[in-house]
Design an enzyme around this catalytic site. Structure first.
Site, PDB file in Angstrom:
ATOM      1  N   CYS A   1       4.091   9.359   0.500  1.00  0.00           N
ATOM      2  CA  CYS A   1       2.724   9.807   0.253  1.00  0.00           C
ATOM      3  C   CYS A   1       2.747  10.817  -0.886  1.00  0.00           C
ATOM      4  CB  CYS A   1       2.157  10.436   1.526  1.00  0.00           C
ATOM      5  SG  CYS A   1       0.518  11.133   1.267  1.00  0.00           S
TER       6      CYS A   1
ATOM      7  N   HIS B   1       9.083   7.126   8.109  1.00  0.00           N
ATOM      8  CA  HIS B   1       9.673   7.248   6.768  1.00  0.00           C
ATOM      9  C   HIS B   1      11.130   7.677   6.942  1.00  0.00           C
ATOM     10  CE1 HIS B   1       6.140   6.695   4.087  1.00  0.00           C
ATOM     11  NE2 HIS B   1       5.500   6.896   5.224  1.00  0.00           N
TER      12      HIS B   1
ATOM     13  N   ASN C   1       9.523   4.260   3.343  1.00  0.00           N
ATOM     14  CA  ASN C   1       9.363   3.795   4.730  1.00  0.00           C
ATOM     15  C   ASN C   1      10.665   3.142   5.176  1.00  0.00           C
ATOM     16  OD1 ASN C   1       6.489   3.526   3.453  1.00  0.00           O
ATOM     17  ND2 ASN C   1       6.138   3.414   5.645  1.00  0.00           N
TER      18      ASN C   1
ATOM     19  N   ARG D   1       0.837  -1.219   0.000  1.00  0.00           N
ATOM     20  CA  ARG D   1       0.000   0.000   0.000  1.00  0.00           C
ATOM     21  C   ARG D   1       0.870   1.267   0.000  1.00  0.00           C
ATOM     22  NH1 ARG D   1      -0.423   4.611   2.792  1.00  0.00           N
ATOM     23  NH2 ARG D   1      -0.011   3.470   4.713  1.00  0.00           N
ATOM     24  N   ASP D   2       1.544   1.560   1.105  1.00  0.00           N
ATOM     25  CA  ASP D   2       2.347   2.783   1.190  1.00  0.00           C
ATOM     26  C   ASP D   2       3.460   2.742   0.145  1.00  0.00           C
ATOM     27  OD1 ASP D   2       3.928   4.989   2.082  1.00  0.00           O
ATOM     28  OD2 ASP D   2       3.265   4.687   4.137  1.00  0.00           O
TER      29      ASP D   2
ATOM     30  N   HIS E   1       5.269   4.496  12.738  1.00  0.00           N
ATOM     31  CA  HIS E   1       5.330   4.409  11.275  1.00  0.00           C
ATOM     32  C   HIS E   1       6.327   5.477  10.812  1.00  0.00           C
ATOM     33  CE1 HIS E   1       3.014   4.029   7.292  1.00  0.00           C
ATOM     34  NE2 HIS E   1       3.682   5.160   7.108  1.00  0.00           N
TER      35      HIS E   1
HETATM   36  P1  HMG Z   1     -12.894  14.346  -2.745  1.00  0.00           P
HETATM   37  O1  HMG Z   1     -12.585  14.594  -4.181  1.00  0.00           O
HETATM   38  O2  HMG Z   1     -12.943  15.513  -1.818  1.00  0.00           O
HETATM   39  O3  HMG Z   1     -14.177  13.427  -2.530  1.00  0.00           O
HETATM   40  O4  HMG Z   1     -11.808  13.317  -2.212  1.00  0.00           O
HETATM   41  P2  HMG Z   1     -15.668  13.496  -2.917  1.00  0.00           P
HETATM   42  O5  HMG Z   1     -16.406  12.787  -1.833  1.00  0.00           O
HETATM   43  O6  HMG Z   1     -16.054  14.905  -3.293  1.00  0.00           O
HETATM   44  O7  HMG Z   1     -15.710  12.570  -4.237  1.00  0.00           O
HETATM   45  C1  HMG Z   1     -15.155  12.966  -5.466  1.00  0.00           C
HETATM   46  C2  HMG Z   1     -15.137  11.780  -6.414  1.00  0.00           C
HETATM   47  O8  HMG Z   1     -14.332  10.705  -5.860  1.00  0.00           O
HETATM   48  C3  HMG Z   1     -16.500  11.173  -6.645  1.00  0.00           C
HETATM   49  O9  HMG Z   1     -16.495  10.637  -7.948  1.00  0.00           O
HETATM   50  C4  HMG Z   1     -16.555  10.027  -5.666  1.00  0.00           C
HETATM   51  O10 HMG Z   1     -17.434   9.012  -6.077  1.00  0.00           O
HETATM   52  C5  HMG Z   1     -15.136   9.529  -5.712  1.00  0.00           C
HETATM   53  P3  HMG Z   1     -17.118  11.465  -9.199  1.00  0.00           P
HETATM   54  O11 HMG Z   1     -18.540  11.766  -8.786  1.00  0.00           O
HETATM   55  O12 HMG Z   1     -16.271  12.706  -9.333  1.00  0.00           O
HETATM   56  O13 HMG Z   1     -16.969  10.501 -10.337  1.00  0.00           O
HETATM   57  N1  HMG Z   1     -14.715   8.847  -4.461  1.00  0.00           N
HETATM   58  C6  HMG Z   1     -14.278   7.583  -4.414  1.00  0.00           C
HETATM   59  N2  HMG Z   1     -14.095   6.646  -5.362  1.00  0.00           N
HETATM   60  C7  HMG Z   1     -13.637   5.446  -4.959  1.00  0.00           C
HETATM   61  N3  HMG Z   1     -13.339   5.141  -3.669  1.00  0.00           N
HETATM   62  C8  HMG Z   1     -13.496   6.064  -2.701  1.00  0.00           C
HETATM   63  C9  HMG Z   1     -13.997   7.335  -3.067  1.00  0.00           C
HETATM   64  N4  HMG Z   1     -14.281   8.438  -2.354  1.00  0.00           N
HETATM   65  C10 HMG Z   1     -14.734   9.357  -3.220  1.00  0.00           C
HETATM   66  N5  HMG Z   1     -13.197   5.750  -1.455  1.00  0.00           N
HETATM   67  C11 HMG Z   1     -10.981  11.605  -0.745  1.00  0.00           C
HETATM   68  C12 HMG Z   1     -11.789  12.897  -0.857  1.00  0.00           C
HETATM   69  C13 HMG Z   1     -10.694  11.363   0.725  1.00  0.00           C
HETATM   70  C14 HMG Z   1     -11.796  10.477  -1.338  1.00  0.00           C
HETATM   71  C15 HMG Z   1      -9.656  11.788  -1.529  1.00  0.00           C
HETATM   72  O14 HMG Z   1      -9.032  12.937  -1.070  1.00  0.00           O
HETATM   73  C16 HMG Z   1      -8.738  10.626  -1.386  1.00  0.00           C
HETATM   74  O15 HMG Z   1      -9.008   9.537  -1.854  1.00  0.00           O
HETATM   75  N6  HMG Z   1      -7.571  10.850  -0.716  1.00  0.00           N
HETATM   76  C17 HMG Z   1      -6.638   9.790  -0.437  1.00  0.00           C
HETATM   77  C18 HMG Z   1      -5.217  10.258  -0.566  1.00  0.00           C
HETATM   78  C19 HMG Z   1      -4.308   9.132  -0.221  1.00  0.00           C
HETATM   79  O16 HMG Z   1      -4.613   7.971  -0.447  1.00  0.00           O
HETATM   80  N7  HMG Z   1      -3.124   9.461   0.334  1.00  0.00           N
HETATM   81  C20 HMG Z   1      -2.165   8.470   0.709  1.00  0.00           C
HETATM   82  C21 HMG Z   1      -2.578   7.638   1.875  1.00  0.00           C
HETATM   83  S1  HMG Z   1      -2.282   8.412   3.456  1.00  0.00           S
HETATM   84  C22 HMG Z   1      -0.594   8.087   3.755  1.00  0.00           C
HETATM   85  O17 HMG Z   1       0.101   7.624   2.900  1.00  0.00           O
HETATM   86  C23 HMG Z   1      -0.038   8.330   5.136  1.00  0.00           C
HETATM   87  C24 HMG Z   1       0.180   7.023   5.920  1.00  0.00           C
HETATM   88  O18 HMG Z   1       1.062   6.154   5.254  1.00  0.00           O
HETATM   89  C25 HMG Z   1       0.770   7.341   7.301  1.00  0.00           C
HETATM   90  C26 HMG Z   1       1.969   8.288   7.252  1.00  0.00           C
HETATM   91  O19 HMG Z   1       2.961   8.005   6.550  1.00  0.00           O
HETATM   92  O20 HMG Z   1       1.886   9.301   7.946  1.00  0.00           O
HETATM   93  C27 HMG Z   1      -1.159   6.299   6.123  1.00  0.00           C
HETATM   94 MG    MG Z   2       3.272   6.333   5.262  1.00  0.00          MG
END
Ligand code: HMG
Ligand code: MG
Length: 297
Positions: free
Chosen positions: A238, A207, A247, A13-14, A205
């Site tokens: 990210c 990096h 990581n 995933r990450d 966690h």
């Molecule tokens: P948004 O654009 O504000 O959401 O995104 P929305 O609710 O307005 O939806 C917009 C569109 O996205 C719509 O589709 C929804 O259906 C679709 P449209 O009508 O335009 O065709 N949608 C989805 N589709 C599939 N699956 C879903 C989903 N949700 C909405 N779940 C949202 C808000 C949170 C969804 C977006 O910002 C997002 O997906 N962000 C994720 C970013 C991400 O994955 N970042 C990396 C992970 S975090 C990380 O790495 C840190 C970690 O490792 C820890 C660390 O290191 O600190 C965990």
């Molecule tokens: Mg991370």
């Protein structure tokens, strides 16, 4: 009983969410299956976030359908909202991870929401998960610094971690998203959170952007934490955290823990083989020093 640390492998995933090139679904499945054979007990398999935001993991359902689940191994997946939860459940996930941050500026860029809004989005996820018997892990990002908001007050880290715990996350992973932490700061952060959330419910966690990740884990292990996240071959980052890099490598972490007399249940050689295999598939050398040292050893 030997001291034991559970490693949560976040490479699929990450690791893969930040790859510039698309990784074939079959390779993702093979990666999870290879990891499953190393003795790991927790493997974060993929992410059901918006595919527009993270196209690298748009094949999450196919990955879940393709992997062979081993008894005794859990395969959590990332979900940001109810829509993600529904997709994850339809794909057969029985553990999910929700995520927010201690920094408003980062959370806005990562999830298009304030911290409170992101928590409000996953409140229904936690309620449904409870009813469905699905375990939920929680992430707090930017616990030791943020690329957009200079300092991240410890109080904010503690407040968000406590909230996730109150909401029912069985474990809170404290993320140094951009790898700026150093051991004493990491330890002080963990101490502050552990004053409010039981240490048994915490994970770290790290990096490795500034080469501090392993030292930070060691400091936190000494402080009492017994769960650490890592990514095979040192992949990861990210896409919405400027400057974030890999990581801590799982192979390096396992080598260190075993050297400290701490058991992980993991076969280091099998893990290092998997890391080198993944690096080959990604077209570069493994990011694990131990993986390179063991090559041909
Ligand atoms: P948004 O654009 O504000 O959401 O995104 P929305 O609710 O307005 O939806 C917009 C569109 O996205 C719509 O589709 C929804 O259906 C679709 P449209 O009508 O335009 O065709 N949608 C989805 N589709 C599939 N699956 C879903 C989903 N949700 C909405 N779940 C949202 C808000 C949170 C969804 C977006 O910002 C997002 O997906 N962000 C994720 C970013 C991400 O994955 N970042 C990396 C992970 S975090 C990380 O790495 C840190 C970690 O490792 C820890 C660390 O290191 O600190 C965990
Ligand atoms: Mg991370």
């Amino acid at each position: 009983m030997a001291d034991f640390v559970r490693i949560v492998e976040v490479g699929p995933r990450d690791g893969l969410q930040n790859e510039p090139a698309m990784v074939a679904t079959a390779d993702k499945i093979e990666l999870v299956d290879r990891l499953s054979a190393t003795g790991l007990r927790s493997i974060e398999a993929t992410s059901f976030v918006s595919p527009k935001w993270v196209p690298q993991l748009a094949d999450a359902a196919e990955v879940m359908a393709g992997i062979q689940r081993r008894p005794g191994v859990s395969y959590p997946v990332l979900v940001p909202n109810e829509q993600g939860y529904e997709r994850a459940r339809a794909a057969g996930a029985d553990e999910v991870a929700v995520f927010t941050a201690a920094s408003e500026a980062f959370n806005r860029r990562n999830t298009n929401a304030s911290i409170d809004e992101s928590i409000a989005r996953f409140e229904p996820v936690l309620a449904r998960a409870r009813a469905d018997g699905v375990r939920v892990r929680g992430y707090v990002s930017t616990v030791l610094g943020c690329p957009y908001q200079r300092e991240v007050p410890l109080d904010d880290v503690v407040r968000v971690a406590r909230r996730l715990h109150e909401l029912g996350c069985y474990e809170i992973s404290l993320g140094d998203t951009i790898g700026v932490g150093t051991p004493r700061k990491a330890r002080a952060m963990l101490q502050a959170v552990a004053a409010e959330v039981p240490m048994q419910a915490l994970a770290v966690h790290f990096h490795d952007t500034y080469g501090q990740a392993l030292a930070n884990v060691a400091a936190c292990i000494e402080e009492g934490v017994r769960v650490a996240d890592s990514a095979v071959a040192g992949t990861g980052g990210c896409p919405y955290a400027r400057g974030a890099s890999g990581n801590v490598a799982s192979e390096d972490l396992v080598y260190m823990l075993h050297g400290m007399g701490i058991d992980t249940g993991i076969d280091l050689d099998a893990l290092a083989d998997t890391g080198r295999w993944l690096a080959m598939r990604l077209g570069r050398q493994t990011g694990s020093k131990v993986g390179r040292a063991l090559e041909g050893a």
